[in-house]
Design a protein around this motif. Structure first.
Motif, mmCIF file in Angstrom:
data_model
loop_
_atom_site.group_PDB
_atom_site.id
_atom_site.type_symbol
_atom_site.label_atom_id
_atom_site.label_comp_id
_atom_site.label_asym_id
_atom_site.label_seq_id
_atom_site.Cartn_x
_atom_site.Cartn_y
_atom_site.Cartn_z
ATOM 1 N N TRP A 265 12.160 5.096 24.186
ATOM 2 C CA TRP A 265 11.099 5.489 23.271
ATOM 3 C C TRP A 265 11.670 6.360 22.168
ATOM 4 C CZ3 TRP A 265 11.949 7.550 28.022
ATOM 5 C CH2 TRP A 265 11.890 8.919 28.192
ATOM 6 N N GLY A 266 10.857 6.578 21.145
ATOM 7 C CA GLY A 266 11.353 7.408 20.055
ATOM 8 C C GLY A 266 10.413 7.442 18.876
ATOM 9 N N ALA A 267 10.784 8.272 17.910
ATOM 10 C CA ALA A 267 10.021 8.376 16.668
ATOM 11 C C ALA A 267 10.992 8.637 15.523
ATOM 12 C CB ALA A 267 8.995 9.498 16.756
ATOM 13 N N VAL A 268 10.668 8.103 14.365
ATOM 14 C CA VAL A 268 11.489 8.306 13.166
ATOM 15 C C VAL A 268 10.567 8.736 12.028
ATOM 16 C CG1 VAL A 268 12.944 7.155 11.435
ATOM 17 C CG2 VAL A 268 13.298 6.673 13.868
ATOM 18 N N TYR A 269 10.994 9.764 11.329
ATOM 19 C CA TYR A 269 10.244 10.247 10.160
ATOM 20 C C TYR A 269 10.895 9.664 8.907
ATOM 21 C CZ TYR A 269 8.948 13.741 6.534
ATOM 22 O OH TYR A 269 8.553 14.359 5.377
ATOM 23 N N VAL A 270 10.111 8.880 8.167
ATOM 24 C CA VAL A 270 10.599 8.228 6.938
ATOM 25 C C VAL A 270 9.774 8.713 5.756
ATOM 26 C CG1 VAL A 270 10.811 6.008 5.715
ATOM 27 C CG2 VAL A 270 11.276 6.117 8.173
ATOM 28 N N LYS A 271 10.452 9.126 4.700
ATOM 29 C CA LYS A 271 9.774 9.395 3.433
ATOM 30 C C LYS A 271 9.999 8.154 2.575
ATOM 31 C CE LYS A 271 9.215 13.913 1.629
ATOM 32 N NZ LYS A 271 7.808 13.932 1.307
ATOM 33 N N TRP A 272 8.904 7.460 2.236
ATOM 34 C CA TRP A 272 9.018 6.161 1.575
ATOM 35 C C TRP A 272 9.689 6.315 0.211
ATOM 36 C CZ3 TRP A 272 9.062 1.970 4.147
ATOM 37 C CH2 TRP A 272 8.987 0.723 3.496
ATOM 38 N N ALA A 273 10.544 5.344 -0.140
ATOM 39 C CA ALA A 273 11.434 5.542 -1.296
ATOM 40 C C ALA A 273 11.013 4.808 -2.571
ATOM 41 C CB ALA A 273 12.851 5.113 -0.917
ATOM 42 N N TYR A 274 9.973 3.966 -2.501
ATOM 43 C CA TYR A 274 9.640 3.216 -3.725
ATOM 44 C C TYR A 274 8.170 2.826 -3.739
ATOM 45 C CZ TYR A 274 10.117 -0.868 -0.607
ATOM 46 O OH TYR A 274 9.985 -1.778 0.432
ATOM 47 N N ASP A 275 7.670 2.601 -4.961
ATOM 48 C CA ASP A 275 6.357 1.989 -5.106
ATOM 49 C C ASP A 275 6.595 0.485 -4.993
ATOM 50 O OD1 ASP A 275 5.050 4.440 -5.560
ATOM 51 O OD2 ASP A 275 5.734 4.423 -7.648
ATOM 52 N N SER A 276 5.624 -0.225 -4.468
ATOM 53 C CA SER A 276 5.796 -1.636 -4.136
ATOM 54 C C SER A 276 6.407 -2.446 -5.284
ATOM 55 C CB SER A 276 4.448 -2.224 -3.751
ATOM 56 O OG SER A 276 4.633 -3.538 -3.334
ATOM 57 N N HIS A 277 7.294 -3.392 -4.913
ATOM 58 C CA HIS A 277 7.976 -4.228 -5.904
ATOM 59 C C HIS A 277 6.962 -5.045 -6.703
ATOM 60 C CE1 HIS A 277 11.925 -3.409 -4.312
ATOM 61 N NE2 HIS A 277 11.513 -3.668 -3.117
ATOM 62 N N GLN B 98 0.812 -1.222 0.000
ATOM 63 C CA GLN B 98 0.000 0.000 0.000
ATOM 64 C C GLN B 98 0.842 1.268 0.000
ATOM 65 O OE1 GLN B 98 -3.443 -0.005 2.734
ATOM 66 N NE2 GLN B 98 -2.900 -2.111 3.214
ATOM 67 N N LEU B 99 2.163 1.111 0.144
ATOM 68 C CA LEU B 99 3.027 2.292 0.268
ATOM 69 C C LEU B 99 3.458 2.811 -1.094
ATOM 70 C CD1 LEU B 99 5.206 1.065 3.263
ATOM 71 C CD2 LEU B 99 3.394 2.781 3.295
ATOM 72 N N LYS B 100 3.536 4.154 -1.179
ATOM 73 C CA LYS B 100 3.936 4.777 -2.446
ATOM 74 C C LYS B 100 5.130 5.696 -2.207
ATOM 75 C CE LYS B 100 -0.650 4.656 -4.439
ATOM 76 N NZ LYS B 100 -1.230 4.029 -3.231
ATOM 77 N N LYS B 101 5.931 5.827 -3.249
ATOM 78 C CA LYS B 101 7.099 6.710 -3.159
ATOM 79 C C LYS B 101 6.653 8.115 -2.737
ATOM 80 C CE LYS B 101 11.198 8.108 -5.659
ATOM 81 N NZ LYS B 101 12.007 8.027 -6.865
#
Ligand code: UT7
Length: 332
Positions: A320-332, A302-305
């Motif tokens: 504890w913590g949080a990470v901000y990720v910008k997704w890098a690819y459309d699904s394989h 379901q994830l998109k670049k």
């Protein structure tokens, strides 16, 4: 020149076949499906059965899954980090066993222990090696065999946890995607609320420690709950705010799966509706360092670049913590 970032370029996962349902737990301890479902959101969890089956079994399967999907040559992997609190043995590191088993013969490897926040700590560590320009392919695994450290006569802990492992591949990119920001926290005063008393150097194994069931998770649930609700929600909100992300800019909240009520509180604090919250707690329970990569594994299609993801966790330590990720690819 654009800054080098670490992009997640592949995901793998593994959960064991055996399903331990709330109904089966009813036959083991004084509990019931209704209590577990309403208080935690868990319906079932996976258990790794069999002799000589350590967490490495699940880590190896998860990495093989990722290598196959991404068509990666394991010999190109520089580093393997395994976040876990249920290593096969105190030493050597489980990451070493995994690296060798998957053919990552040119990698160095180590374990990292930060309980339920382990995957975020390992992800940030792995990403730093990529951002520095030092390495090109880093595998970050999060997984635990919690069934190995549970007392199945203690209904306050044994109903929550399950077994599973997931992993990601990190590679460099100069595009505006990848691990963008990270906030990680620890507070040793949390020790008294959530720990395992025996088996470490303070209290090595003895007849007495086994008889007293001290090799199992000890948790003061409602105290941990209060810390978790506050800190996981706050850190998720903090990373969104400092990256100027409003709720409408966030495609997915990826929260540690400890309790659905903690997940809901975190989503509310960030202003995110349930359809944008990754959730698989009902089928896997709390797999400790495994929850976040297993969510990415379940939702990968379901994830998109370009999607903005906020990963958040809270766990023993406290950590504890949080990470901000910008997704890098459309699904394989
Ligand atoms: O992932 C790492 C960090 N861990 C967490 O984030 C976990 C945080 N804590 C929690 O998720 C919750 O505190 C639990 C799920 C562990 C417990 O839920 P709770 O709503 O905090 O329950 P409680 O401990 O306050 O217990 C409420 C009642 C008690 O009975 P009384 O004293 O009110 O009569 C417990 O004895 O529920 C009872 N109880 C159970 N009843 C049926 C506790 N466990 C069970 C059970 N089945 N399994």
């Amino acid at each position: 020149m654009n800054k080098i970032r670490a992009a997640i370029t592949g995901v793998g996962g593994y959960v064991p076949d055996y399903i331990l349902t709330n109904r089966e737990l009813e036959t083991m301890v004084e509990t019931n499906d209704e209590w577990i479902t309403t208080r935690t959101g868990i319906k079932e969890r996976r258990i790794l059965k069999g002799e000589n089956q350590g967490v490495s079994v699940m880590g190896i399967a998860a990495v093989k899954d990722m290598l196959k999907k991404t068509k990666t040559d394991p010999k190109e992997i520089d580093l393997v980090i395994f976040a876990t609190v249920t290593a096969d043995m105190t030493f050597p590191a489980t990451a070493n066993l995994v690296a060798t088993a998957v053919g990552a013969t040119n990698a160095f490897s180590y374990d990292l222990g930060a309980a339920c926040s382990g995957f975020l700590f390992a992800l940030t560590t792995g990403a730093s090696f990529i951002q520095s320009g030092m390495y090109k392919k880093v595998v970050v695994i999060g997984g635990d065999k919690m069934s190995a450290i549970l007392d199945y006569t203690d209904r306050t802990t044994c109903i929550i946890f399950g077994d599973g492992a997931g992993c990601v591949l990190l590679e460099p990119t100069t595009e505006n995607v990848g691990i963008i920001d990270s906030i990680l926290k620890s507070d040793g005063t949390g020790e008294s609320y959530l720990h395992m008393k025996a088996g470490g150097s303070r209290m090595p194994a003895s007849h007495e420690s086994v008889d007293k069931r001290l090799h199992a998770v000890y948790q003061e649930g409602s105290a941990v709950f209060k810390f978790a609700v506050t800190n996981m929600a706050e850190v998720a909100a903090q990373i969104a705010e400092r990256n100027q992300l409003q709720a409408k800019d966030i495609q997915w909240l990826v929260p540690h799966q400890a309790n659905k009520r903690i997940i809901d509180a975190t989503a509310n604090r960030v202003g995110i509706t349930e359809d944008k919250v990754m959730m698989n707690i009902s089928k896997y329970g709390n797999t400790t360092a495994g929850t976040l990569p297993l969510l990415l594994w379940d939702y990968e299609k379901q994830l998109k670049k370009g999607d903005n993801l906020i990963l958040a966790a809270f766990g023993g330590g406290f950590t504890w913590g949080a990470v901000y990720v910008k997704w890098a690819y459309d699904s394989h």
